[in-house]
Scaffold this motif. Structure first.
Motif, PDB file in Angstrom:
ATOM      1  N   LEU A 147       0.808  -1.221   0.000  1.00 60.98           N
ATOM      2  CA  LEU A 147       0.000   0.000   0.000  1.00 60.98           C
ATOM      3  C   LEU A 147       0.843   1.275   0.000  1.00 60.98           C
ATOM      4  N   LEU A 148       2.165   1.137   0.057  1.00 57.45           N
ATOM      5  CA  LEU A 148       3.026   2.318   0.119  1.00 57.45           C
ATOM      6  C   LEU A 148       2.878   3.196  -1.115  1.00 57.45           C
ATOM      7  N   ASP A 149       2.852   2.603  -2.298  1.00 57.89           N
ATOM      8  CA  ASP A 149       2.746   3.410  -3.517  1.00 57.89           C
ATOM      9  C   ASP A 149       1.462   4.232  -3.516  1.00 57.89           C
ATOM     10  N   GLY A 150       0.388   3.628  -2.968  1.00 59.60           N
ATOM     11  CA  GLY A 150      -0.864   4.372  -2.889  1.00 59.60           C
ATOM     12  C   GLY A 150      -0.760   5.569  -1.967  1.00 59.60           C
ATOM     13  N   VAL A 151      -0.091   5.396  -0.824  1.00 63.54           N
ATOM     14  CA  VAL A 151       0.109   6.517   0.094  1.00 63.54           C
ATOM     15  C   VAL A 151       0.916   7.614  -0.593  1.00 63.54           C
ATOM     16  N   LEU A 152       1.998   7.235  -1.253  1.00 60.54           N
ATOM     17  CA  LEU A 152       2.844   8.222  -1.923  1.00 60.54           C
ATOM     18  C   LEU A 152       2.110   8.924  -3.059  1.00 60.54           C
ATOM     19  N   GLY A 153       1.196   8.205  -3.693  1.00 56.72           N
ATOM     20  CA  GLY A 153       0.433   8.802  -4.787  1.00 56.72           C
ATOM     21  C   GLY A 153      -0.802   9.542  -4.332  1.00 56.72           C
ATOM     22  N   GLY A 154      -1.144   9.430  -3.046  1.00 55.21           N
ATOM     23  CA  GLY A 154      -2.283  10.167  -2.514  1.00 55.21           C
ATOM     24  C   GLY A 154      -3.600   9.441  -2.566  1.00 55.21           C
ATOM     25  N   GLU A 155      -3.614   8.206  -3.112  1.00 50.60           N
ATOM     26  CA  GLU A 155      -4.860   7.447  -3.200  1.00 50.60           C
ATOM     27  C   GLU A 155      -4.619   5.998  -2.808  1.00 50.60           C
ATOM     28  N   LEU A 156      -5.309   5.549  -1.773  1.00 50.92           N
ATOM     29  CA  LEU A 156      -5.261   4.155  -1.350  1.00 50.92           C
ATOM     30  C   LEU A 156      -6.414   3.419  -2.017  1.00 50.92           C
ATOM     31  N   VAL A 157      -6.104   2.688  -3.062  1.00 54.08           N
ATOM     32  CA  VAL A 157      -7.129   1.944  -3.801  1.00 54.08           C
ATOM     33  C   VAL A 157      -7.111   0.510  -3.291  1.00 54.08           C
ATOM     34  N   PHE A 158      -8.231   0.093  -2.667  1.00 57.06           N
ATOM     35  CA  PHE A 158      -8.249  -1.226  -2.028  1.00 57.06           C
ATOM     36  C   PHE A 158      -9.690  -1.685  -1.852  1.00 57.06           C
ATOM     37  N   PRO A 159      -9.933  -3.003  -1.957  1.00 56.86           N
ATOM     38  CA  PRO A 159     -11.302  -3.514  -1.868  1.00 56.86           C
ATOM     39  C   PRO A 159     -11.740  -3.799  -0.432  1.00 56.86           C
ATOM     40  N   ALA A 160     -11.768  -2.770   0.418  1.00 52.50           N
ATOM     41  CA  ALA A 160     -12.154  -2.957   1.819  1.00 52.50           C
ATOM     42  C   ALA A 160     -13.504  -2.342   2.151  1.00 52.50           C
ATOM     43  N   GLY A 161     -14.034  -1.500   1.275  1.00 53.19           N
ATOM     44  CA  GLY A 161     -15.298  -0.849   1.567  1.00 53.19           C
ATOM     45  C   GLY A 161     -15.213  -0.056   2.861  1.00 53.19           C
ATOM     46  N   SER A 162     -16.234  -0.194   3.694  1.00 54.43           N
ATOM     47  CA  SER A 162     -16.263   0.515   4.975  1.00 54.43           C
ATOM     48  C   SER A 162     -15.967  -0.417   6.145  1.00 54.43           C
ATOM     49  N   THR A 163     -15.443  -1.595   5.853  1.00 50.49           N
ATOM     50  CA  THR A 163     -15.129  -2.557   6.912  1.00 50.49           C
ATOM     51  C   THR A 163     -13.957  -2.059   7.745  1.00 50.49           C
ATOM     52  N   ALA A 164     -14.067  -2.202   9.061  1.00 52.61           N
ATOM     53  CA  ALA A 164     -12.997  -1.795   9.963  1.00 52.61           C
ATOM     54  C   ALA A 164     -12.047  -2.965  10.201  1.00 52.61           C
ATOM     55  N   GLU A 165     -10.782  -2.627  10.429  1.00 46.18           N
ATOM     56  CA  GLU A 165      -9.730  -3.629  10.640  1.00 46.18           C
ATOM     57  C   GLU A 165      -8.871  -3.202  11.833  1.00 46.18           C
ATOM     58  N   PRO A 166      -8.495  -4.123  12.720  1.00 47.44           N
ATOM     59  CA  PRO A 166      -7.645  -3.784  13.867  1.00 47.44           C
ATOM     60  C   PRO A 166      -6.166  -3.905  13.516  1.00 47.44           C
ATOM     61  N   PHE A 167      -5.648  -2.993  12.708  1.00 42.60           N
ATOM     62  CA  PHE A 167      -4.276  -3.062  12.210  1.00 42.60           C
ATOM     63  C   PHE A 167      -3.290  -3.278  13.359  1.00 42.60           C
ATOM     64  N   VAL A 168      -2.355  -4.217  13.155  1.00 44.07           N
ATOM     65  CA  VAL A 168      -1.381  -4.551  14.186  1.00 44.07           C
ATOM     66  C   VAL A 168       0.008  -4.114  13.740  1.00 44.07           C
ATOM     67  N   ASP A 169       0.803  -3.645  14.686  1.00 38.89           N
ATOM     68  CA  ASP A 169       2.157  -3.215  14.399  1.00 38.89           C
ATOM     69  C   ASP A 169       3.070  -4.428  14.267  1.00 38.89           C
ATOM     70  N   THR A 170       3.910  -4.454  13.235  1.00 36.02           N
ATOM     71  CA  THR A 170       4.793  -5.609  13.047  1.00 36.02           C
ATOM     72  C   THR A 170       5.826  -5.729  14.167  1.00 36.02           C
ATOM     73  N   GLY A 171       6.106  -4.641  14.854  1.00 35.04           N
ATOM     74  CA  GLY A 171       6.986  -4.737  16.015  1.00 35.04           C
ATOM     75  C   GLY A 171       6.372  -5.582  17.108  1.00 35.04           C
ATOM     76  N   ASP A 172       5.052  -5.454  17.299  1.00 34.45           N
ATOM     77  CA  ASP A 172       4.365  -6.292  18.274  1.00 34.45           C
ATOM     78  C   ASP A 172       4.381  -7.756  17.835  1.00 34.45           C
ATOM     79  N   VAL A 173       4.149  -7.983  16.545  1.00 34.84           N
ATOM     80  CA  VAL A 173       4.185  -9.350  16.026  1.00 34.84           C
ATOM     81  C   VAL A 173       5.559  -9.962  16.270  1.00 34.84           C
ATOM     82  N   ALA A 174       6.613  -9.215  15.956  1.00 36.94           N
ATOM     83  CA  ALA A 174       7.973  -9.719  16.136  1.00 36.94           C
ATOM     84  C   ALA A 174       8.268 -10.006  17.595  1.00 36.94           C
TER      85      ALA A 174
END
Length: 288
Positions: A147-174
């Motif tokens: 998703l980095l290219d989308g952030v840099l380009g100003g548009e996050l194009v993704f098929p998530a609709g309005s669904t919420a997600e509990p994003f986790v930090d990879t530092g916590d995973v590690a």
């Protein structure tokens, strides 16, 4: 307990050497860094590194595993992908034959097909202790992933609709992975890891906008449109279709809850998305 006794206990619980598959990836790189900081001998497996490891080439797995006490398994492209159960069964057999006694597997949260691959590894690995880490979407996907290219380009194009997600930090995973690799509390269990709160992709884009000082908006698309977009970027048609199908399944709402997995494994709260965004901005991840 005396200091000498505590040090001796820590020594007996610390694994090594440890094979880290995907040793240059989002979680693998952080696992390698944390193990090295503990003084644990690490083999950072990758397709082009000193320790050769390629999920598409089983011939090199035995050499990477031979003599290892533990292994972190981060399968590519996803445990729900076709062929993953067979790969896990083969890896488990080789790890068993090499005498590897502790395995930690990165898996997907709420992925029934990934559970099939988990069980294939469990059945093949014999008496090895298996810890499964089922993770929500990585926050770092926005700063060093697809998703980095989308952030840099100003548009996050993704098929998530309005669904919420509990994003986790990879530092916590590690941190959870390393604790399991080193035989600390939580080893041999199934951990379901999320961040501390739910965000829609539109809300995540707003958080990134505030932290990075650049406008980023979320653009929802259908699964087929997303698959076509990936194909346009050169992703093989079958892989593009699989990814679109996978995201549609993961983001149908059944994962829209937070868990206490990080706190149960580490005794502390998970890192919030706001902290991730601030750190990514400070590090220059979103600089033009």
């Amino acid at each position: 307990m005396t200091e000498d006794m505590a040090n001796q206990q820590q020594e007996t619980r610390t694994a090594g050497p440890v094979l880290v598959t995907g040793g240059t990836g989002k979680t693998g790189r952080r696992v390698v860094e944390r193990l090295a900081a503990r003084g644990v001998p690490v083999r950072a497996g990758s397709r082009g590194g000193e320790v050769r490891f390629d999920w598409a080439d089983e011939s090199g797995w035995e050499a990477a595993l031979r003599g290892a006490e533990a292994a972190y398994i981060a399968y590519y492209p996803d445990l729900a992908a076709p062929g993953a159960p067979e790969a896990m069964a083969a890896f488990g057999r080789i790890a068993r034959d090499c005498g590897v006694r502790r395995l930690v597997l990165l898996s997907g949260r709420g992925e029934p097909r990934a559970v099939v691959a988990e069980e294939a590894l469990r059945a093949a690995a014999g008496n090895a202790e298996l810890t499964v880490v089922r993770s929500a979407f990585f926050a770092q996907n926005f700063s060093e992933g697809a998703l980095l290219d989308g952030v840099l380009g100003g548009e996050l194009v993704f098929p998530a609709g309005s669904t919420a997600e509990p994003f986790v930090d990879t530092g916590d995973v590690a941190d959870v992975v390393v604790a399991a690799l080193c035989g600390e509390d939580g080893a041999g269990q199934v951990h379901e890891l999320t961040g501390p709160r739910l965000l829609t992709f539109a809300e995540a884009a707003s958080e990134i906008t505030r932290a990075a000082g650049r406008d980023v908006r979320y653009v929802p698309v259908t699964g087929p449109a997303y698959a076509a977009m990936l194909a346009g970027y050169g992703v093989p048609e079958a892989e593009a279709g699989f990814l679109a199908e996978l995201f549609a399944m993961l983001l149908d709402g059944h994962n829209a809850t937070v868990t206490e997995g990080v706190e149960q494994a580490l005794g502390r709260a998970p890192s919030p998305f706001t902290a991730f965004a601030a750190e990514a901005a400070r590090s220059g991840a979103w600089d033009a």
